[in-house]
Design a protein around this motif. Structure first.
Motif, PDB file in Angstrom:
ATOM      1  N   GLU A   1      31.341 -87.965 -66.994  1.00 39.73           N
ATOM      2  CA  GLU A   1      31.134 -88.645 -67.861  1.00 39.73           C
ATOM      3  C   GLU A   1      30.331 -89.651 -67.194  1.00 39.73           C
ATOM      4  OE1 GLU A   1      35.150 -87.893 -71.258  1.00 39.73           O
ATOM      5  OE2 GLU A   1      35.093 -90.218 -69.825  1.00 39.73           O
ATOM      6  N   SER A   2      30.762 -90.363 -66.513  1.00 40.41           N
ATOM      7  CA  SER A   2      30.192 -91.277 -65.819  1.00 40.41           C
ATOM      8  C   SER A   2      28.039 -90.494 -65.554  1.00 40.41           C
ATOM      9  CB  SER A   2      30.740 -91.993 -64.853  1.00 40.41           C
ATOM     10  OG  SER A   2      30.133 -92.966 -63.955  1.00 40.41           O
ATOM     11  N   VAL A   3      28.701 -89.753 -64.839  1.00 38.60           N
ATOM     12  CA  VAL A   3      27.215 -89.414 -64.443  1.00 38.60           C
ATOM     13  C   VAL A   3      26.310 -88.392 -65.886  1.00 38.60           C
ATOM     14  CG1 VAL A   3      25.787 -87.326 -62.930  1.00 38.60           C
ATOM     15  CG2 VAL A   3      27.482 -88.342 -61.741  1.00 38.60           C
ATOM     16  N   GLY A   4      27.181 -88.352 -66.821  1.00 31.89           N
ATOM     17  CA  GLY A   4      26.586 -87.180 -67.782  1.00 31.89           C
ATOM     18  C   GLY A   4      26.237 -88.736 -68.307  1.00 31.89           C
ATOM     19  N   SER A   5      26.705 -89.384 -68.859  1.00 31.28           N
ATOM     20  CA  SER A   5      26.256 -91.043 -69.665  1.00 31.28           C
ATOM     21  C   SER A   5      24.723 -91.583 -68.600  1.00 31.28           C
ATOM     22  CB  SER A   5      27.179 -91.803 -70.080  1.00 31.28           C
ATOM     23  OG  SER A   5      26.350 -92.615 -70.601  1.00 31.28           O
ATOM     24  N   ALA A   6      24.357 -91.645 -67.760  1.00 31.73           N
ATOM     25  CA  ALA A   6      23.961 -91.895 -67.112  1.00 31.73           C
ATOM     26  C   ALA A   6      22.649 -91.655 -67.099  1.00 31.73           C
ATOM     27  CB  ALA A   6      24.445 -92.186 -65.477  1.00 31.73           C
ATOM     28  N   MET A   7      22.437 -90.132 -66.546  1.00 31.50           N
ATOM     29  CA  MET A   7      21.076 -89.272 -66.655  1.00 31.50           C
ATOM     30  C   MET A   7      20.962 -88.679 -67.849  1.00 31.50           C
ATOM     31  SD  MET A   7      22.089 -86.317 -64.199  1.00 31.50           S
ATOM     32  CE  MET A   7      20.908 -85.416 -64.319  1.00 31.50           C
ATOM     33  N   ILE A   8      21.821 -88.759 -69.017  1.00 27.79           N
ATOM     34  CA  ILE A   8      20.872 -88.938 -70.442  1.00 27.79           C
ATOM     35  C   ILE A   8      20.553 -90.299 -70.800  1.00 27.79           C
ATOM     36  CG2 ILE A   8      22.778 -87.323 -71.171  1.00 27.79           C
ATOM     37  CD1 ILE A   8      23.634 -89.361 -73.020  1.00 27.79           C
ATOM     38  N   GLN A   9      20.649 -91.167 -70.339  1.00 26.83           N
ATOM     39  CA  GLN A   9      20.015 -92.800 -70.906  1.00 26.83           C
ATOM     40  C   GLN A   9      18.604 -91.974 -69.732  1.00 26.83           C
ATOM     41  OE1 GLN A   9      21.850 -95.946 -69.835  1.00 26.83           O
ATOM     42  NE2 GLN A   9      20.445 -97.288 -69.896  1.00 26.83           N
ATOM     43  N   ALA A  10      18.883 -91.772 -68.656  1.00 24.40           N
ATOM     44  CA  ALA A  10      17.276 -91.715 -68.027  1.00 24.40           C
ATOM     45  C   ALA A  10      16.492 -91.117 -68.209  1.00 24.40           C
ATOM     46  CB  ALA A  10      18.195 -91.372 -66.064  1.00 24.40           C
ATOM     47  N   GLY A  11      16.828 -90.037 -69.380  1.00 25.36           N
ATOM     48  CA  GLY A  11      15.871 -89.098 -69.769  1.00 25.36           C
ATOM     49  C   GLY A  11      15.758 -87.846 -69.496  1.00 25.36           C
ATOM     50  N   TYR A  12      16.949 -86.859 -68.659  1.00 24.41           N
ATOM     51  CA  TYR A  12      17.033 -85.800 -68.346  1.00 24.41           C
ATOM     52  C   TYR A  12      17.462 -84.930 -69.321  1.00 24.41           C
ATOM     53  CZ  TYR A  12      18.065 -87.444 -63.565  1.00 24.41           C
ATOM     54  OH  TYR A  12      17.539 -87.702 -62.294  1.00 24.41           O
ATOM     55  N   THR A  13      16.336 -83.448 -69.168  1.00 22.66           N
ATOM     56  CA  THR A  13      16.826 -82.963 -70.226  1.00 22.66           C
ATOM     57  C   THR A  13      18.008 -82.528 -70.418  1.00 22.66           C
ATOM     58  OG1 THR A  13      16.959 -80.712 -68.661  1.00 22.66           O
ATOM     59  CG2 THR A  13      14.484 -81.898 -70.281  1.00 22.66           C
ATOM     60  N   VAL A  14      18.726 -82.102 -71.175  1.00 24.52           N
ATOM     61  CA  VAL A  14      19.913 -81.696 -71.652  1.00 24.52           C
ATOM     62  C   VAL A  14      20.387 -80.389 -70.542  1.00 24.52           C
ATOM     63  CG1 VAL A  14      20.427 -82.556 -73.839  1.00 24.52           C
ATOM     64  CG2 VAL A  14      19.748 -80.157 -73.613  1.00 24.52           C
ATOM     65  N   GLU A  15      20.160 -79.915 -70.308  1.00 21.66           N
ATOM     66  CA  GLU A  15      20.090 -78.636 -69.210  1.00 21.66           C
ATOM     67  C   GLU A  15      20.473 -79.079 -67.834  1.00 21.66           C
ATOM     68  OE1 GLU A  15      18.543 -74.038 -68.058  1.00 21.66           O
ATOM     69  OE2 GLU A  15      16.876 -75.499 -69.980  1.00 21.66           O
TER      70      GLU A  15
END
Length: 453
Positions: free
Chosen positions: A60-74
């Motif tokens: 959850e921690s990594v995923g939340s930060a990555m979507i905030q950074a703009g990474y694609t969902v894949e």
């Protein structure tokens, strides 16, 4: 002709540099994970019993930060699945949206399910770089779940490497450089720099304003910039200052968002792709509304955005690329060690697009630019001092995305100009071309990934 030779020379020099660094050893993730900004790592013990709750918190921690950074969902899904697998939970399921992550950590008779929403705001390039290192370490077992959560928390606390005044000045230079690339005159460059200072200061202030006021801020900034530019044109400054209309708005243009939407739609992620497309379209509408309102207030003379190309000469454009690269690094607070690599990627992107434009035209040149840049960013990311691929790709993306063209299209359409429809179609075609270029370039990048540990 001079610009063509410069572009060819840039690509040759870049190829030599990249071939030289290609021979270096793979980046040691364990070493890079223990950076100066964030320290401490605990390897995942291969004999330890799986802890679904801890793995869930890590994902959850990594995923939340990555979507905030703009990474694609894949990309986010791949990382989170690897984190679950390396922590002994291979049956875990992950569902990622542009603003939320759902994770079900399952395995060894355990099941923990949770959801977390993405935080608001934009991450600094230095934060994205550290986040990528943390994700790499977590997905390969170098960091245990608890250490991963602690590191992500510390990443969110990283402050800009440069002060507010320097970041505002950098935005002014960024705006001026982009206006040069758009064919502005010296007067247009000066106006763009001044407006960039105003907009840059306004953007820093708006970071402390609640998100619900974001739409009003966007319209207000677009209105202010357009009023000044249109008024100066009516006073006889000439069309050479048109670049000042788009240069100060570069950060607000949703070209990257729209292109990512096309990329996700083309790979089957319909919900996330449609959501990003809707958000990007609304941002264009807001910007276009600000410009149209300004035109209504002061009046808009007839002009053509393609007028006065290369007004300052071909050499000025290549200098502007360097200024643009450094300025966006300062404004977005990129790691200092990453600036030379980012400049290399930006020059490769611009040179590839210039040469491709001579052969295949504007829309397909965006495809070629994305195709060339994607593996270059992957190769740069493998170097000991190289930034994460997304960090070096973000500035280059600003030279490839069709946000400016899309903004003009929406402004035309809101103003009742039927020609805006043709421009909008060209914008969509360019977005598709960039997305396909990224997909094709990713197939080459996959061969450059460091082996799993």
């Amino acid at each position: 002709m001079i610009s063509t030779w410069i572009a060819a020379a840039v690509l040759i020099i870049a190829a030599i540099v990249l071939l030289a660094v290609r021979r270096r050893a793979e980046r040691d993730i364990a070493v890079s994970a223990r950076g100066a900004v964030i320290t401490g790592s605990t390897p995942v013990a291969s004999t330890a019993a799986p802890d679904a709750a801890a793995a869930l918190a890590s994902a959850e921690s990594v995923g939340s930060a990555m979507i905030q950074a703009g990474y694609t969902v894949e990309t986010v899904q791949d990382v989170l699945r690897d984190i679950a697998h390396v922590n002994g939970l291979p049956e875990s399921e992950v569902l990622v949206f542009p603003n939320a992550v759902l994770v079900s950590a399952r395995g060894a008779g355990q099941r923990e399910t949770g959801a977390v929403a993405g935080a608001g705001g934009q991450l600094l390039l230095s934060q994205i770089d550290e986040l990528q290192r943390t994700a790499d370490a977590a997905r390969t077992g170098i960091l245990d779940p608890r250490s991963t959560v602690e590191r992500v928390q510390r990443i969110r606390q990283i402050t800009p490497s440069y002060g507010p005044l320097l970041r505002v000045i950098a935005y002014g230079l960024l705006s001026a450089a982009l206006s040069v690339l758009l064919g502005a005159s010296w007067a247009g460059v000066s106006v763009s720099a001044v407006l960039g200072l105003v907009v840059g200061g306004g953007l820093l202030v708006s970071e402390r304003v609640p998100r619900r006021y974001g739409a009003l801020i966007t319209v207000a900034i677009a209105f202010l910039v357009a009023v000044v530019v249109f008024a100066l044109i009516r006073l006889g400054w000439g069309s050479g200052i048109l670049g000042a209309l788009l240069g100060p708005l570069v950060v607000l243009l949703p070209g990257a968002l729209l292109t990512t939407a096309v990329l996700e739609l083309s790979t089957g992620h319909m919900l996330s792709g449609a959501g990003r497309a809707a958000a990007g379209a609304m941002q264009l509408v807001l910007l276009g509304a600000g410009i149209v309102t300004a035109g209504t207030v002061v009046g808009v003379p007839d002009f053509d955005f393609s007028r006065n190309p290369d007004l300052l000469g071909p050499i000025a454009q290549w200098i502007a690329v360097a200024v643009f690269g450094v300025a966006i690094c300062v404004h977005r607070s990129a790691p200092r060690r990453a600036i030379p690599w980012i400049l290399l990627v930006v020059y490769v992107a611009y040179a590839a697009q210039v040469l491709a434009g001579l052969v295949v035209g504007g829309i397909l040149s965006a495809f070629v630019g994305a195709l060339v840049v994607t593996p270059v960013t992957a190769l740069v990311a493998r170097q000991p001092s190289g930034p994460a691929a997304l960090v070096s790709f973000t500035p280059a993306f600003a030279l490839l995305v069709p946000g400016a063209l899309g903004l003009v299209s929406v402004a035309d359409m809101l103003g009742g100009d039927s020609a805006g429809t043709a421009s909008l179609v060209a914008t969509l075609a360019t977005m598709v071309a960039i997305a396909l270029g990224v997909l094709a370039g990713s197939s080459l990048s996959n061969r450059m990934r460091r082996p799993a540990l």
